[in-house]
Design a protein around this motif. Sequence first.
Motif, PDB file in Angstrom:
ATOM      1  N   TYR A 202       0.336   4.315   0.331  1.00 53.88           N
ATOM      2  CA  TYR A 202       0.013   5.376   1.278  1.00 53.88           C
ATOM      3  C   TYR A 202       0.506   5.066   2.686  1.00 53.88           C
ATOM      4  O   TYR A 202       0.788   5.963   3.471  1.00 53.88           O
ATOM      5  N   THR A 203       0.590   3.776   3.012  1.00 50.49           N
ATOM      6  CA  THR A 203       1.037   3.382   4.350  1.00 50.49           C
ATOM      7  C   THR A 203       2.410   2.688   4.335  1.00 50.49           C
ATOM      8  O   THR A 203       3.005   2.492   5.395  1.00 50.49           O
TER       9      THR A 203
ATOM     10  N   ASP B 136       0.866  -1.177   0.000  1.00 49.49           N
ATOM     11  CA  ASP B 136       0.000   0.000   0.000  1.00 49.49           C
ATOM     12  C   ASP B 136       0.908   1.235   0.000  1.00 49.49           C
ATOM     13  O   ASP B 136       1.665   1.462   0.952  1.00 49.49           O
TER      14      ASP B 136
ATOM     15  N   ARG C 109      -3.314   2.717  -5.502  1.00 52.82           N
ATOM     16  CA  ARG C 109      -2.849   2.573  -4.121  1.00 52.82           C
ATOM     17  C   ARG C 109      -1.959   1.349  -3.904  1.00 52.82           C
ATOM     18  O   ARG C 109      -1.055   1.374  -3.050  1.00 52.82           O
ATOM     19  N   LEU C 110      -2.193   0.269  -4.654  1.00 51.21           N
ATOM     20  CA  LEU C 110      -1.458  -0.976  -4.440  1.00 51.21           C
ATOM     21  C   LEU C 110      -0.448  -1.200  -5.561  1.00 51.21           C
ATOM     22  O   LEU C 110      -0.787  -1.082  -6.740  1.00 51.21           O
TER      23      LEU C 110
ATOM     24  N   ARG D 187       0.932   7.135  -7.860  1.00 51.55           N
ATOM     25  CA  ARG D 187       0.262   7.841  -6.755  1.00 51.55           C
ATOM     26  C   ARG D 187      -0.658   8.925  -7.304  1.00 51.55           C
ATOM     27  O   ARG D 187      -1.792   9.085  -6.854  1.00 51.55           O
TER      28      ARG D 187
ATOM     29  N   LYS E 179     -10.385  -7.597  -8.413  1.00 48.00           N
ATOM     30  CA  LYS E 179      -9.175  -6.803  -8.549  1.00 48.00           C
ATOM     31  C   LYS E 179      -8.610  -6.903  -9.964  1.00 48.00           C
ATOM     32  O   LYS E 179      -8.726  -7.939 -10.618  1.00 48.00           O
TER      33      LYS E 179
ATOM     34  N   VAL F 224      -3.869  -3.206  -8.751  1.00 47.02           N
ATOM     35  CA  VAL F 224      -2.464  -3.381  -8.401  1.00 47.02           C
ATOM     36  C   VAL F 224      -1.639  -3.102  -9.645  1.00 47.02           C
ATOM     37  O   VAL F 224      -1.911  -3.638 -10.721  1.00 47.02           O
TER      38      VAL F 224
ATOM     39  N   LEU G 268     -10.437  -3.174  -6.904  1.00 50.95           N
ATOM     40  CA  LEU G 268      -9.103  -2.803  -6.465  1.00 50.95           C
ATOM     41  C   LEU G 268      -8.160  -2.874  -7.668  1.00 50.95           C
ATOM     42  O   LEU G 268      -8.424  -3.570  -8.642  1.00 50.95           O
TER      43      LEU G 268
ATOM     44  N   VAL H 140       0.388  -5.603   2.212  1.00 52.98           N
ATOM     45  CA  VAL H 140      -1.013  -6.017   2.377  1.00 52.98           C
ATOM     46  C   VAL H 140      -1.277  -7.374   1.743  1.00 52.98           C
ATOM     47  O   VAL H 140      -2.325  -7.980   1.982  1.00 52.98           O
TER      48      VAL H 140
END
Length: 427
Positions: free
Chosen positions: A197-198, A195, A399-400, A394, A344, A380, A378, A202
């Motif tokens: 952002y973090t 992820d 996000r992934l 970004r 996804k 990736v 989602l 995940v």
Amino acid sequence: MGLLDGYGVLIVSDSSELRSEVGFLIEKDTQFVMTGMAKHGNTVLDCILASKPDLVIIDLDMVNSDGLLALHLIMNHNPIPVVVLCTHTPEGSMKTIQAMRLGAADYFHKEMLSQELKNKIMTSYFLERCKMAIQNGIQGVYDSHFYSTGIVETVLSTPLPHRQDQFQRRMDIEFYLRRAIDNQEFHLAYQPVVDVYTNQIVGLESLIRWNNATLGHVPPSDFIPIAEECGLIHEIGEWVLKEACMQNKRWQEAGLSKVFVAVNLSRRQFNDSRLSRMIQTILEKTGLHPKYLELEITESMSMEVELAADALRQLKKLGVRVAMDDFGTGYSSLGYLRDFPIDKLKIDQSFIKGLIQSQVNAVIVNTMVTMARNLNLLVVAEGVETEEELQVLRECGCRLVQGYYFSQPVMAKRIEEMLHLETKQTG
């Protein structure tokens, strides 16, 4: 003959020992009926006319190249499926190349054949290969994975000094692949999904690796197509699913961060009606919650839509997630999103590699991410290798990500260290 009466088999060999061995194996399956034996290649047409077999098994080691003569006569005058028996030698490889060019439907190593008499699994394997040759028919071999992937065409277009080495390697891979699981030669590597952002892991994509004592490291791109062609992909795929689920459960029981593990499905696995039940059994035995297993399919599978949609619905009932890998590389992407219950999308790395240099790629990726968001899917991005690529993703709202920028595929022990560090930081 036919399915109701059994398959008729004619054996062509000047070796009484080989004729006896093959005849012994054939008689082990009630679907086969021995219709005759020919000791000379030039008599094969008379034997075919007399016994009307569904399959001819030809020994390529007959004197005066009688095996190739027999095959040539069959293909020119009475084409029916043929399985050729070859030796595990350079000369045997060259004869097999010639046989496949003439139209043989399949081949089998004599070294493996000698094991048939002692090994029930190998016996079943040989008999299934014979049935597959019959069911595919004469033209079926040209539609098989073996030919469609260009393995033989590549070999035949290679200069002669290297040709036998390439074909021998292909035969070696099949020979040793049969024993790989029992000999514990496979292992899984894992590549993190992060992820952005973090900066937390995940998920993990599981990737099979094979090291053989004789062949060394064999890339998946070499052995997976062969496993699919000879039917071993089901056994190998089941091992991967079981190993990935067990490993993820071990990490969870160790108190590490709970992440999903993704497993790639091959076309043959996906089309197997037993797949859903097999996965359910693995989840029950390992104790892994279904939401921590992700199944990856590719849009290049050329799937029949209704059957594929039904198969995916069965998988979704188990509670697992489904991801479409290599998205954007096929021709039916949007139709699949409409028809299939997918969770996804994985944007193919070919779009990511040109992200900085190509404005078109950036627009395509941005469009994919926006479309996926609107469909509540989602996304990736695969193959991320640079900070510049990450920044563009970004900005697109992806996000992934997954790629060498964060980590190459690594062993389970290294993943455990990564997850342990994250658990300490978040705990």
